[in-house]
Scaffold this motif. Structure first.
Motif, mmCIF file in Angstrom:
data_model
loop_
_atom_site.group_PDB
_atom_site.id
_atom_site.type_symbol
_atom_site.label_atom_id
_atom_site.label_comp_id
_atom_site.label_asym_id
_atom_site.label_seq_id
_atom_site.Cartn_x
_atom_site.Cartn_y
_atom_site.Cartn_z
ATOM 1 N N TYR A 91 0.827 -1.209 0.000
ATOM 2 C CA TYR A 91 0.000 0.000 0.000
ATOM 3 C C TYR A 91 0.859 1.256 0.000
ATOM 4 N N SER A 92 0.262 2.304 -0.535
ATOM 5 C CA SER A 92 0.844 3.638 -0.445
ATOM 6 C C SER A 92 -0.140 4.488 0.350
ATOM 7 N N SER A 93 0.344 5.226 1.331
ATOM 8 C CA SER A 93 -0.567 5.989 2.187
ATOM 9 C C SER A 93 0.155 7.198 2.746
ATOM 10 N N LYS A 94 -0.417 8.373 2.509
ATOM 11 C CA LYS A 94 0.219 9.601 3.016
ATOM 12 C C LYS A 94 -0.286 9.922 4.421
ATOM 13 N N THR A 95 -1.592 9.814 4.626
ATOM 14 C CA THR A 95 -2.144 10.224 5.925
ATOM 15 C C THR A 95 -2.779 9.063 6.699
ATOM 16 N N GLY A 96 -2.590 7.827 6.232
ATOM 17 C CA GLY A 96 -2.995 6.663 7.025
ATOM 18 C C GLY A 96 -4.283 5.971 6.608
ATOM 19 N N ASN A 97 -5.101 6.588 5.748
ATOM 20 C CA ASN A 97 -6.379 5.956 5.385
ATOM 21 C C ASN A 97 -6.167 4.631 4.649
ATOM 22 N N THR A 98 -5.320 4.664 3.643
ATOM 23 C CA THR A 98 -5.119 3.468 2.815
ATOM 24 C C THR A 98 -4.407 2.385 3.627
ATOM 25 N N LYS A 99 -3.528 2.809 4.523
ATOM 26 C CA LYS A 99 -2.838 1.853 5.414
ATOM 27 C C LYS A 99 -3.872 1.139 6.292
ATOM 28 N N ASP A 146 -4.651 11.200 -5.879
ATOM 29 C CA ASP A 146 -3.926 12.468 -5.840
ATOM 30 C C ASP A 146 -4.213 13.215 -7.144
ATOM 31 N N GLN A 147 -5.014 14.248 -7.046
ATOM 32 C CA GLN A 147 -5.373 15.070 -8.206
ATOM 33 C C GLN A 147 -5.871 14.226 -9.374
ATOM 34 N N GLY A 148 -6.843 13.380 -9.058
ATOM 35 C CA GLY A 148 -7.516 12.618 -10.105
ATOM 36 C C GLY A 148 -6.784 11.384 -10.566
ATOM 37 N N GLY A 190 -8.253 1.231 -2.834
ATOM 38 C CA GLY A 190 -7.756 2.589 -2.656
ATOM 39 C C GLY A 190 -8.726 3.449 -1.883
ATOM 40 N N THR A 191 -8.262 4.631 -1.539
ATOM 41 C CA THR A 191 -9.114 5.608 -0.854
ATOM 42 C C THR A 191 -9.036 6.941 -1.582
ATOM 43 N N LEU A 192 -10.138 7.677 -1.467
ATOM 44 C CA LEU A 192 -10.227 8.996 -2.093
ATOM 45 C C LEU A 192 -11.169 9.872 -1.265
ATOM 46 N N GLY A 193 -11.084 11.162 -1.485
ATOM 47 C CA GLY A 193 -11.928 12.073 -0.723
ATOM 48 C C GLY A 193 -13.390 12.016 -1.140
ATOM 49 N N ALA A 194 -13.641 11.722 -2.402
ATOM 50 C CA ALA A 194 -15.012 11.694 -2.930
ATOM 51 C C ALA A 194 -15.736 10.429 -2.472
ATOM 52 N N GLY A 228 -12.039 8.424 2.080
ATOM 53 C CA GLY A 228 -11.079 8.596 3.175
ATOM 54 C C GLY A 228 -10.981 10.059 3.552
ATOM 55 N N LYS A 229 -10.762 10.305 4.832
ATOM 56 C CA LYS A 229 -10.695 11.690 5.313
ATOM 57 C C LYS A 229 -9.612 12.475 4.573
ATOM 58 N N ILE A 230 -9.902 13.736 4.339
ATOM 59 C CA ILE A 230 -8.987 14.584 3.574
ATOM 60 C C ILE A 230 -8.116 15.371 4.547
ATOM 61 N N ALA A 246 -5.035 20.140 6.298
ATOM 62 C CA ALA A 246 -4.168 21.203 5.743
ATOM 63 C C ALA A 246 -4.567 21.508 4.295
ATOM 64 N N LEU A 247 -4.984 20.460 3.569
ATOM 65 C CA LEU A 247 -5.408 20.661 2.181
ATOM 66 C C LEU A 247 -6.718 21.454 2.153
ATOM 67 N N ILE A 248 -7.642 21.077 3.038
ATOM 68 C CA ILE A 248 -8.933 21.781 3.092
ATOM 69 C C ILE A 248 -8.692 23.254 3.447
HETATM 70 C C1 LIG Z 1 -2.627 16.516 -2.488
HETATM 71 C C2 LIG Z 1 -3.918 15.756 -2.419
HETATM 72 C C3 LIG Z 1 -4.658 15.563 -3.579
HETATM 73 C C4 LIG Z 1 -5.878 14.864 -3.538
HETATM 74 N N1 LIG Z 1 -6.579 14.672 -4.688
HETATM 75 C C5 LIG Z 1 -7.775 14.024 -4.632
HETATM 76 C C6 LIG Z 1 -8.561 13.841 -5.813
HETATM 77 O O1 LIG Z 1 -8.191 14.225 -6.913
HETATM 78 N N2 LIG Z 1 -9.762 13.236 -5.688
HETATM 79 C C7 LIG Z 1 -10.243 12.774 -4.495
HETATM 80 O O2 LIG Z 1 -11.342 12.233 -4.457
HETATM 81 N N3 LIG Z 1 -9.499 12.906 -3.360
HETATM 82 C C8 LIG Z 1 -8.280 13.509 -3.405
HETATM 83 N N4 LIG Z 1 -7.537 13.646 -2.270
HETATM 84 C C9 LIG Z 1 -8.007 12.995 -1.024
HETATM 85 C C10 LIG Z 1 -7.231 11.706 -0.729
HETATM 86 O O3 LIG Z 1 -7.214 10.852 -1.848
HETATM 87 C C11 LIG Z 1 -7.855 10.969 0.449
HETATM 88 O O4 LIG Z 1 -7.851 11.790 1.591
HETATM 89 C C12 LIG Z 1 -7.137 9.648 0.740
HETATM 90 O O5 LIG Z 1 -7.944 8.862 1.591
HETATM 91 C C13 LIG Z 1 -5.780 9.820 1.377
HETATM 92 O O6 LIG Z 1 -5.236 8.557 1.615
HETATM 93 P P1 LIG Z 1 -4.077 8.295 2.670
HETATM 94 O O7 LIG Z 1 -4.590 8.694 4.027
HETATM 95 O O8 LIG Z 1 -3.816 6.828 2.586
HETATM 96 O O9 LIG Z 1 -2.891 9.116 2.288
HETATM 97 C C14 LIG Z 1 -6.341 14.349 -2.290
HETATM 98 C C15 LIG Z 1 -5.588 14.545 -1.129
HETATM 99 C C16 LIG Z 1 -4.391 15.235 -1.193
HETATM 100 C C17 LIG Z 1 -3.599 15.437 0.090
#
Ligand SMILES: Cc1cc2nc3c(=O)[nH]c(=O)nc-3n(C[C@H](O)[C@H](O)[C@H](O)COP(=O)(O)O)c2cc1C
Length: 174
Positions: free
Chosen positions: A11-19, A58-60, A82-86, A118-120, A123-125
């Protein structure tokens, strides 16, 4: 799932959701096959008989860490999660899942993919507050509601559904 085969969850995970999702999948799969390993993409693990690769959006697109790992694979059998904000049932999720599957299928057998919300990163918000108020990411109204909902994920149902989906992918591969 064929218990004679070795499996890898990477897995790849920046903030822990995917982990968190990866660890939930591991727990379920280990009940069927004790010979499943888990690793972060940074460890660049050797692929196994079957592989589940987890990424974040990450950005689509699939994040660069997971993309580099997948691009380095040839002739492997892999499923994606995978996880995403949407929301998981959004058009955005479907489009991104399809793109990720196409990437994984280039030179490999791709078993499918399953994405959950997954939670966003707060800092990005916060950085979205610098955008013009009519920008769709600006954190008011519909966008703020989406960010609030995302903050409750991945939840237990997301993790259980991701594990079930991965199990189904692997059963298909046997
Ligand atoms: C720089 C950045 C870009 C992102 N781009 C998108 C995106 O294009 N679409 C989306 O649905 N979520 C986007 N997200 C939300 C992440 O995909 C989401 O929070 C994900 O669960 C993070 O996973 P992680 O905790 O394993 O790192 C973005 C988050 C970051 C920090």
């Amino acid at each position: 799932m064929n218990t004679a085969k070795k499996g890898l969850i990477v897995y790849s995970s920046k903030t822990g959701n995917t982990k968190k999702v990866a660890e939930g999948i591991l727990k379920v799969l280990q009940e069927k096959n004790p010979d499943v390993r888990i690793a972060a993409v940074e460890e660049n693990p050797e692929p196994a008989d079957w592989n589940l690769v987890g990424f974040w959006l990450d950005q689509g697109d699939m994040d660069a860490g997971a993309a580099a790992y997948i691009d380095g694979l040839k002739g492997q059998t892999l499923g994606l999660f995978g996880t995403l904000g949407a929301p998981r049932d959004s058009m955005h999720a479907r489009t991104c899942a399809k793109k990720a599957e196409e990437r994984a299928a280039a030179g490999n057998v791709c078993l499918g993919s399953f994405l959950v919300q997954g939670k966003i990163d707060p800092a990005l918000i916060e950085s979205f507050r610098k955008l013009p108020e009519d920008n769709p990411h600006y954190p008011t109204g519909k966008s703020a509601a989406l960010y609030d909902e995302a903050a409750r994920h991945p939840d237990d149902r997301d993790i259980a559904d991701a594990a079930a989906a991965c199990l189904a992918m692997l059963e298909k591969a046997d």
